[in-house]
Structure formats: structure tokens, C-alpha cells
Design a protein around this motif. Structure first.
Motif, PDB file in Angstrom:
ATOM      1  N   ALA A   1      -8.930  68.897  28.771  1.00  0.00           N
ATOM      2  CA  ALA A   1      -9.065  68.885  30.230  1.00  0.00           C
ATOM      3  C   ALA A   1      -9.172  70.302  30.774  1.00  0.00           C
ATOM      4  O   ALA A   1      -8.570  71.237  30.233  1.00  0.00           O
ATOM      5  CB  ALA A   1      -7.854  68.172  30.846  1.00  0.00           C
ATOM      6  N   ARG A   2      -9.947  70.457  31.845  1.00  0.00           N
ATOM      7  CA  ARG A   2     -10.103  71.761  32.476  1.00  0.00           C
ATOM      8  C   ARG A   2      -8.733  72.276  32.940  1.00  0.00           C
ATOM      9  O   ARG A   2      -7.946  71.530  33.517  1.00  0.00           O
ATOM     10  CB  ARG A   2     -11.052  71.651  33.670  1.00  0.00           C
ATOM     11  CG  ARG A   2     -11.362  72.993  34.339  1.00  0.00           C
ATOM     12  CD  ARG A   2     -12.307  72.790  35.502  1.00  0.00           C
ATOM     13  NE  ARG A   2     -13.596  72.291  35.054  1.00  0.00           N
ATOM     14  CZ  ARG A   2     -14.600  73.061  34.644  1.00  0.00           C
ATOM     15  NH1 ARG A   2     -14.435  74.378  34.607  1.00  0.00           N
ATOM     16  NH2 ARG A   2     -15.744  72.531  34.276  1.00  0.00           N
ATOM     17  N   GLY A   3      -8.470  73.542  32.699  1.00  0.00           N
ATOM     18  CA  GLY A   3      -7.207  74.135  33.103  1.00  0.00           C
ATOM     19  C   GLY A   3      -6.157  74.145  32.008  1.00  0.00           C
ATOM     20  O   GLY A   3      -5.153  74.859  32.108  1.00  0.00           O
ATOM     21  N   GLN A   4      -6.363  73.352  30.948  1.00  0.00           N
ATOM     22  CA  GLN A   4      -5.425  73.338  29.834  1.00  0.00           C
ATOM     23  C   GLN A   4      -5.834  74.397  28.816  1.00  0.00           C
ATOM     24  O   GLN A   4      -7.025  74.626  28.583  1.00  0.00           O
ATOM     25  CB  GLN A   4      -5.398  71.964  29.168  1.00  0.00           C
ATOM     26  CG  GLN A   4      -4.417  71.853  28.001  1.00  0.00           C
ATOM     27  CD  GLN A   4      -4.448  70.472  27.348  1.00  0.00           C
ATOM     28  OE1 GLN A   4      -5.318  69.655  27.643  1.00  0.00           O
ATOM     29  NE2 GLN A   4      -3.487  70.215  26.463  1.00  0.00           N
ATOM     30  N   ASP A   5      -4.837  75.065  28.220  1.00  0.00           N
ATOM     31  CA  ASP A   5      -5.155  76.023  27.170  1.00  0.00           C
ATOM     32  C   ASP A   5      -5.917  75.303  26.057  1.00  0.00           C
ATOM     33  O   ASP A   5      -5.440  74.299  25.512  1.00  0.00           O
ATOM     34  CB  ASP A   5      -3.871  76.641  26.600  1.00  0.00           C
ATOM     35  CG  ASP A   5      -4.168  77.630  25.474  1.00  0.00           C
ATOM     36  OD1 ASP A   5      -4.605  78.735  25.778  1.00  0.00           O
ATOM     37  OD2 ASP A   5      -3.970  77.249  24.305  1.00  0.00           O
ATOM     38  N   TRP A   6      -7.090  75.826  25.729  1.00  0.00           N
ATOM     39  CA  TRP A   6      -8.002  75.087  24.860  1.00  0.00           C
ATOM     40  C   TRP A   6      -7.443  74.896  23.458  1.00  0.00           C
ATOM     41  O   TRP A   6      -7.429  73.781  22.931  1.00  0.00           O
ATOM     42  CB  TRP A   6      -9.357  75.809  24.809  1.00  0.00           C
ATOM     43  CG  TRP A   6     -10.422  74.996  24.156  1.00  0.00           C
ATOM     44  CD1 TRP A   6     -11.228  74.060  24.747  1.00  0.00           C
ATOM     45  CD2 TRP A   6     -10.789  75.023  22.772  1.00  0.00           C
ATOM     46  NE1 TRP A   6     -12.075  73.507  23.825  1.00  0.00           N
ATOM     47  CE2 TRP A   6     -11.833  74.077  22.600  1.00  0.00           C
ATOM     48  CE3 TRP A   6     -10.357  75.758  21.679  1.00  0.00           C
ATOM     49  CZ2 TRP A   6     -12.432  73.857  21.368  1.00  0.00           C
ATOM     50  CZ3 TRP A   6     -10.957  75.539  20.442  1.00  0.00           C
ATOM     51  CH2 TRP A   6     -11.978  74.586  20.297  1.00  0.00           C
ATOM     52  N   LYS A   7      -6.971  75.947  22.839  1.00  0.00           N
ATOM     53  CA  LYS A   7      -6.511  75.833  21.454  1.00  0.00           C
ATOM     54  C   LYS A   7      -5.243  74.993  21.357  1.00  0.00           C
ATOM     55  O   LYS A   7      -5.090  74.192  20.426  1.00  0.00           O
ATOM     56  CB  LYS A   7      -6.294  77.223  20.858  1.00  0.00           C
ATOM     57  CG  LYS A   7      -7.600  77.968  20.611  1.00  0.00           C
ATOM     58  CD  LYS A   7      -7.400  79.360  20.064  1.00  0.00           C
ATOM     59  CE  LYS A   7      -8.749  80.023  19.823  1.00  0.00           C
ATOM     60  NZ  LYS A   7      -8.627  81.430  19.377  1.00  0.00           N
ATOM     61  N   THR A   8      -4.338  75.149  22.343  1.00  0.00           N
ATOM     62  CA  THR A   8      -3.147  74.306  22.357  1.00  0.00           C
ATOM     63  C   THR A   8      -3.532  72.840  22.503  1.00  0.00           C
ATOM     64  O   THR A   8      -2.971  71.963  21.826  1.00  0.00           O
ATOM     65  CB  THR A   8      -2.219  74.725  23.507  1.00  0.00           C
ATOM     66  OG1 THR A   8      -1.837  76.090  23.342  1.00  0.00           O
ATOM     67  CG2 THR A   8      -0.971  73.847  23.553  1.00  0.00           C
ATOM     68  N   GLY A   9      -4.506  72.587  23.386  1.00  0.00           N
ATOM     69  CA  GLY A   9      -4.960  71.215  23.587  1.00  0.00           C
ATOM     70  C   GLY A   9      -5.611  70.630  22.349  1.00  0.00           C
ATOM     71  O   GLY A   9      -5.418  69.443  22.037  1.00  0.00           O
TER      72      GLY A   9
END
Length: 285
Positions: free
Chosen positions: A226-234
Motif C-alpha cells: 500500500a502507498r505510504g507503507q515502507d516497501w521492504k518491510t511490507g
């Protein structure tokens, strides 16, 4: 060097594509990577029949026989040569190959480093390039350097002072029309000396993690973040892996990197760009 040829595994092949027996001298284009080369021989390796194409500068790459090739601009299926052909598919021994698929040289001694460089965005990009193309880059004397991001690519290129004997190939994540990265790349090519001595290419993925084929990880597709979420963590959370902080991210990347063994584990969008940069830095003109 070798690039993946994903088009030959599709079951939706048109019936009017002609079958052409592999024979020395055919000039073929691989539809997935755009590599063009003359067919030099057919050999058996890793349990499959492949053909070796020689392109610009004498660089060779191997491809499995099948669909996905163009002959004189027209799609064809390349089939095994006949028993009477000059190329035998049952070669007695296939040459040893690097992770990129190129034929391993008789010596593993590294060439003295060129002044030219490959720049990548970060440490993960550099580690992936090293794992797949490291043997080839050492043979060519090319050093890969991580930039820590490309926000100041213009300044970095200006400081590098590119020229005919000091060229740069830059691999960029998420290089798509209209992106911040594409605007930075355009500005970078305006630096004095960059016009013919700097090549900026990239893949369309958000991060280099995504150039690893999902099937290699046993999944159908990468998680959507989702937009706004840290990409690698997500991504790690979507994979069901630990994702509490930087240590988990580092461990997650090492787990991903360990899943990569050869060029066939990577998306063609990455393969073609790395090969393009290596050609740019090593082939005259």
C-alpha cells in the motif's frame, strides 16, 4: 553472456510460426532480450539442448531451442538439427559456464580494472550483479560501485568526468516514463562529456528485489504494498517473514539473494539492461 528467454515457455504459440532447424550461420534475434547473434553451435548442457549465438564484439550467449526468436524479422521456432546436420545436439561435453550463462574462460585471473565503472543505486543491487555477473565483470576488468541513491547523480557524474576511456553505465530502479528517476537520468545526460560516454538504463520495478522471479521464491507474484507503507518491510510482511526492523530487512535480503543461482532466476528486464551496460563499457563504438 546469456540472457533468459521466457517467450519459449508459453503455450500460446501461433500455428503459423515456421520451424527452422538450428544450423551454423543463422542470424537470430532473441525476442525477450533483443540480443542478435550468429548461431555458432548447438550443445547439450544441464539436461537441455541449447544453441550458442555470437553477437557484437564476439560476445556469446546461450539460449534453449524453441519459440521466441526472429529470423529476418519474422517469428520462428528453432528446432534441433537433423542427424545429418553439421551441429550435433549430443555434444560430448558442454563447457563450464558462469552464473550469467557465459562460457567460463580457461583462467579465473581478474583483468586489471578499467577506468570505466558500473554504478548501481545501492548495496543490494551491487550484491545481485556480483552474484550473477561477477565472473564476467572480473574478466572484463569492470568494477561495480553502489551510489547510495541517485538523487545527486548529476553531481556524481560531473565529479567522475566521463570520457571515451572513462565511461559510465548506470543501473537505476523504477526507470519508467514520468518517474523521478527518469527525470534525474535525463538531467544526468546533460553533464559535459556524458552524451556519448554515459549510459543510464533501468528496470521498471520499485526495487531490485523484484527482479527476482516470484517462482524462484515459490510464490505466484510479489506482494502489493500500500502507498505510504515502507516497501521492504511490507514485502517481508507479505511473504510472512520477520520484518520488525533493519536487521530483519538485511536478513530478508540475504535470504532472497541466496535463492538466486543463475541468470534464469531473474526477470528479462534486468538481464537485458545489465548486458547492455557491459557491452557499452567493453565494445568499441
Amino acid at each position: 553472456m546469456t540472457t533468459a528467454n521466457t517467450g519459449r515457455q508459453s503455450g500460446r504459440v501461433r500455428q503459423d510460426v515456421p520451424a527452422v532447424p538450428a544450423r551454423r550461420g543463422l542470424v537470430l534475434e532473441d525476442g525477450a532480450s533483443g540480443f542478435v547473434g550468429e548461431l555458432m553451435r548447438v550443445e547439450r548442457t544441464a539436461g537441455m539442448i541449447v544453441m550458442v549465438l555470437e553477437g557484437r564484439g564476439g560476445r556469446t550467449r546461450s539460449f534453449p531451442l524453441g519459440h521466441g526468436f526472429l529470423l529476418e524479422g519474422r517469428p520462428v521456432e528453432i528446432t534441433a538439427p537433423g542427424a545429418a546436420g553439421t551441429n550435433s545436439a549430443a555434444a560430448p561435453a558442454a563447457p563450464a559456464r558462469t552464473a550469467s550463462g557465459s562460457v567460463r574462460g580457461a583462467t579465473t585471473r581478474a583483468r586489471v580494472a578499467r577506468a570505466s565503472r558500473i554504478w548501481v543505486e545501492g548495496k543490494h543491487d551491487a550484491e545481485l550483479v556480483e552474484k550473477v555477473w561477477g565472473d564476467d565483470l572480473r574478466e572484463e576488468g569492470i568494477v561495480v560501485e553502489p551510489l547510495g541513491g541517485i538523487d545527486d547523480l548529476v553531481g556524481a557524474i560531473r565529479d567522475f568526468e566521463p570520457g571515451p576511456q572513462r565511461r559510465l553505465g548506470v543501473l537505476v530502479d523504477h526507470l519508467v516514463p514520468g518517474s523521478k528517476e527518469s527525470r534525474i537520468a535525463q538531467d544526468a545526460l546533460r553533464v559535459p562529456g556524458a552524451a556519448s560516454n554515459v549510459l543510464v538504463v533501468g528496470h521498471p520495478y520499485v526495487d531490485v528485489w523484484q527482479v527476482i522471479k516470484p517462482a524462484v521464491l515459490g510464490i505466484d507474484a510479489w506482494p502489493v504494498i500500500a502507498r505510504g507503507q515502507d516497501w521492504k518491510t511490507g514485502i517481508l510482511a507479505g511473504l510472512g517473514w520477520p520484518h520488525a526492523g533493519p536487521i530483519d530487512v538485511a536478513r530478508g535480503w540475504q535470504r532472497l539473494l541466496a535463492s538466486v543461482h543463475t541468470y534464469t532466476d531473474l526477470e528479462p528486464a534486468m538481464l537485458g539492461r545489465v548486458e547492455e551496460v557491459i557491452d557499452f563499457l567493453t565494445v568499441s563504438g
